[in-house]
Design a protein around this motif. Structure first.
Motif, short mmCIF file in Angstrom:
data_model
loop_
_atom_site.label_atom_id
_atom_site.label_comp_id
_atom_site.label_asym_id
_atom_site.label_seq_id
_atom_site.Cartn_x
_atom_site.Cartn_y
_atom_site.Cartn_z
N LEU A 1 -3.54 45.60 62.12
CA LEU A 1 -2.88 46.37 63.16
C LEU A 1 -1.42 45.93 63.32
O LEU A 1 -1.06 44.80 62.99
N ASN A 2 -0.61 46.82 63.83
CA ASN A 2 0.79 46.48 64.10
C ASN A 2 0.92 45.49 65.26
O ASN A 2 1.82 44.66 65.27
N SER A 3 0.02 45.60 66.22
CA SER A 3 0.03 44.68 67.37
C SER A 3 -0.30 43.26 66.91
O SER A 3 -1.02 43.07 65.92
N LYS A 4 0.22 42.28 67.65
CA LYS A 4 -0.07 40.87 67.36
C LYS A 4 -0.26 40.14 68.68
O LYS A 4 0.46 40.39 69.64
N ILE A 5 -1.23 39.23 68.70
CA ILE A 5 -1.48 38.41 69.89
C ILE A 5 -1.09 36.97 69.56
O ILE A 5 -1.74 36.31 68.76
N PHE A 6 -0.01 36.50 70.18
CA PHE A 6 0.48 35.15 69.91
C PHE A 6 -0.21 34.14 70.82
O PHE A 6 -0.71 34.48 71.89
N GLU A 7 -0.27 32.92 70.36
CA GLU A 7 -0.89 31.85 71.13
C GLU A 7 0.09 31.39 72.20
O GLU A 7 1.12 30.79 71.90
N ARG A 8 -0.23 31.71 73.45
CA ARG A 8 0.69 31.42 74.56
C ARG A 8 -0.07 30.69 75.67
O ARG A 8 -1.16 31.08 76.05
N ARG A 9 0.56 29.66 76.20
CA ARG A 9 -0.07 28.82 77.21
C ARG A 9 -0.43 29.61 78.47
O ARG A 9 -1.47 29.40 79.09
N GLU A 10 0.43 30.58 78.86
CA GLU A 10 0.17 31.30 80.10
C GLU A 10 -1.12 32.12 80.04
O GLU A 10 -1.79 32.32 81.04
N THR A 11 -1.49 32.57 78.83
CA THR A 11 -2.74 33.33 78.69
C THR A 11 -3.94 32.43 79.02
O THR A 11 -4.86 32.83 79.72
N SER A 12 -3.91 31.20 78.50
CA SER A 12 -4.98 30.23 78.79
C SER A 12 -4.99 29.84 80.26
O SER A 12 -6.06 29.72 80.88
N LYS A 13 -3.82 29.63 80.86
CA LYS A 13 -3.73 29.24 82.27
C LYS A 13 -4.34 30.29 83.17
O LYS A 13 -4.99 29.98 84.17
N ALA A 14 -4.14 31.56 82.82
CA ALA A 14 -4.70 32.64 83.64
C ALA A 14 -6.23 32.60 83.63
O ALA A 14 -6.88 32.77 84.67
N ILE A 15 -6.80 32.35 82.45
CA ILE A 15 -8.27 32.30 82.32
C ILE A 15 -8.84 31.05 82.96
O ILE A 15 -9.96 31.06 83.50
N GLU A 16 -8.09 29.95 82.93
CA GLU A 16 -8.59 28.66 83.43
C GLU A 16 -8.35 28.46 84.92
O GLU A 16 -8.68 27.41 85.47
N ARG A 17 -7.81 29.45 85.61
CA ARG A 17 -7.47 29.32 87.02
C ARG A 17 -8.70 28.99 87.86
O ARG A 17 -9.80 29.50 87.62
N LEU A 18 -8.52 28.13 88.87
CA LEU A 18 -9.61 27.73 89.76
C LEU A 18 -9.24 28.05 91.20
O LEU A 18 -8.07 28.14 91.56
N ALA A 19 -10.27 28.23 92.04
CA ALA A 19 -10.07 28.45 93.47
C ALA A 19 -10.92 27.45 94.23
O ALA A 19 -12.05 27.12 93.83
N GLU A 20 -10.40 26.96 95.35
CA GLU A 20 -11.14 26.04 96.19
C GLU A 20 -12.01 26.83 97.18
O GLU A 20 -11.51 27.69 97.90
N VAL A 21 -13.30 26.55 97.17
CA VAL A 21 -14.22 27.14 98.14
C VAL A 21 -14.95 25.98 98.80
O VAL A 21 -15.87 25.39 98.23
N GLY A 22 -14.53 25.64 100.01
CA GLY A 22 -15.06 24.45 100.67
C GLY A 22 -14.66 23.21 99.87
O GLY A 22 -13.48 22.98 99.59
N ASP A 23 -15.67 22.45 99.48
CA ASP A 23 -15.42 21.24 98.68
C ASP A 23 -15.51 21.51 97.18
O ASP A 23 -15.37 20.59 96.38
N LEU A 24 -15.76 22.75 96.82
CA LEU A 24 -15.99 23.07 95.41
C LEU A 24 -14.77 23.75 94.79
O LEU A 24 -14.03 24.46 95.45
N LEU A 25 -14.63 23.51 93.49
CA LEU A 25 -13.66 24.26 92.70
C LEU A 25 -14.42 25.31 91.91
O LEU A 25 -15.27 24.97 91.08
N ILE A 26 -14.15 26.56 92.18
CA ILE A 26 -14.87 27.67 91.56
C ILE A 26 -13.95 28.37 90.57
O ILE A 26 -12.78 28.61 90.86
N PRO A 27 -14.46 28.70 89.37
CA PRO A 27 -13.63 29.45 88.42
C PRO A 27 -13.12 30.75 89.05
O PRO A 27 -13.88 31.49 89.68
N ASP A 28 -11.84 31.01 88.90
CA ASP A 28 -11.23 32.21 89.45
C ASP A 28 -10.25 32.81 88.43
O ASP A 28 -9.05 32.94 88.69
#
Length: 284
Positions: free
Chosen positions: A227-254
């Motif tokens: 394909l003409n499109s290309k997906i480059f390895e970028r840190r911000e893409t991983s950071k978006a997927i790895e984001r966490l949210a605090e719910v009480g005392d827990l860290l929940i994937p967000d």
């Protein structure tokens, strides 16, 4: 409704990242999107934020995921099992997977009808979705076979490195084998959209000199269009997927998509371009 399997039998080539952010980009194009996770690693299920529990006791997926869809003839319809994901806005729906899926493979192999159950159940919801994306295991197993039997189109993420390229020979043989089965059930051969270069390095010299040669190798020696499109390895893409949210005392994937996390970033633009190209190629 168009059904796309995203498959390569080589792992670590950015398959899940491609599936979920392509789904987000298509959703933002006002397409009604369903994602199906057919990989027992359940990376797509995690990455789309459906795993909110901390232990087995609170596991709300194990009794209502892709296994039940495939194993049951009359129960567990797509509408019953699909869950709304807030991974992007507007949201899309996900048929989740579970780590237990692999334990059921031998059981399902004994049921030849299991090969076409997903195909038949998707046919019941053709008017509900515009696009179905199937994330697949990096193997030649039953679940990969079901994905390729079910899909209209095949998209192959690859980092274009030697091991991934050698794996393309297995992909070709596997597709040929699946097409023989598709013919036996009067279904047209799967249409190969091509290879999408993913997890590509961003070094200017690499992009200018090495990447074009890698693309040429795939097209000339392995016979797959790139394909003409290309997906480059970028840190911000991983950071978006790895984001966490605090719910009480827990860290929940967000997790959220790169298109919501940094909508004007180069990474977001890459997935927008991929969505446009896929829509054109698959006539969505």
């Amino acid at each position: 409704m168009k059904v796309l399997a995203v498959y390569h039998n080589k792992g670590g080539v950015g398959k899940t990242t491609t599936v979920i952010n392509l789904a987000a980009a298509l959703s933002k194009k006002n397409k009604r999107v369903l994602v199906i996770d057919l990989d027992s690693q359940a990376n797509t299920t995690f990455a789309t934020g459906l795993v909110k529990f901390q232990d087995e006791i609170h596991d709300n997926l194990k009794d209502n995921y892709i296994y039940q869809v495939i194993a049951s003839r009359n129960d567990y319809s797509i509408s019953e099992v699909a869950r709304k994901s807030e991974f992007t806005n507007p949201p899309f729906y996900v048929i989740p997977s579970h780590i237990d899926l692999m334990e059921h493979e031998q059981e399902l192999i004994q049921q030849p009808q299991a090969l076409t159950r997903l195909l038949k159940k998707l046919d019941e919801v053709r008017k509900q979705y515009d696009v179905v994306l199937i994330d697949t295991p990096p193997s030649l197993n039953l679940y990969a076979r079901i994905a390729l039997i079910t899909a209209d189109y095949l998209l192959i993420p690859s980092d274009l490195r030697p091991f991934a390229n050698e794996g393309l020979r297995n992909v070709r043989r596997f597709v040929n084998d699946v097409n023989e089965f598709r013919d036996s059930i009067k279904k047209d051969p799967i249409e190969i959209l091509g290879v999408i270069a993913s997890k590509v390095g961003t070094s200017p010299k690499f992009v200018e000199y090495t990447l074009p040669k890698m693309i040429e190798t795939v097209e000339k020696h392995y016979g797959f269009p790139v394909l003409n499109s290309k997906i480059f390895e970028r840190r911000e893409t991983s950071k978006a997927i790895e984001r966490l949210a605090e719910v009480g005392d827990l860290l929940i994937p967000d997790p959220i998509s790169i298109l919501d996390y940094e909508p004007n970033s180069p990474a977001a633009e890459e997935f927008k371009d991929l969505a446009k190209e896929v829509m054109q190629l698959a006539r969505i």
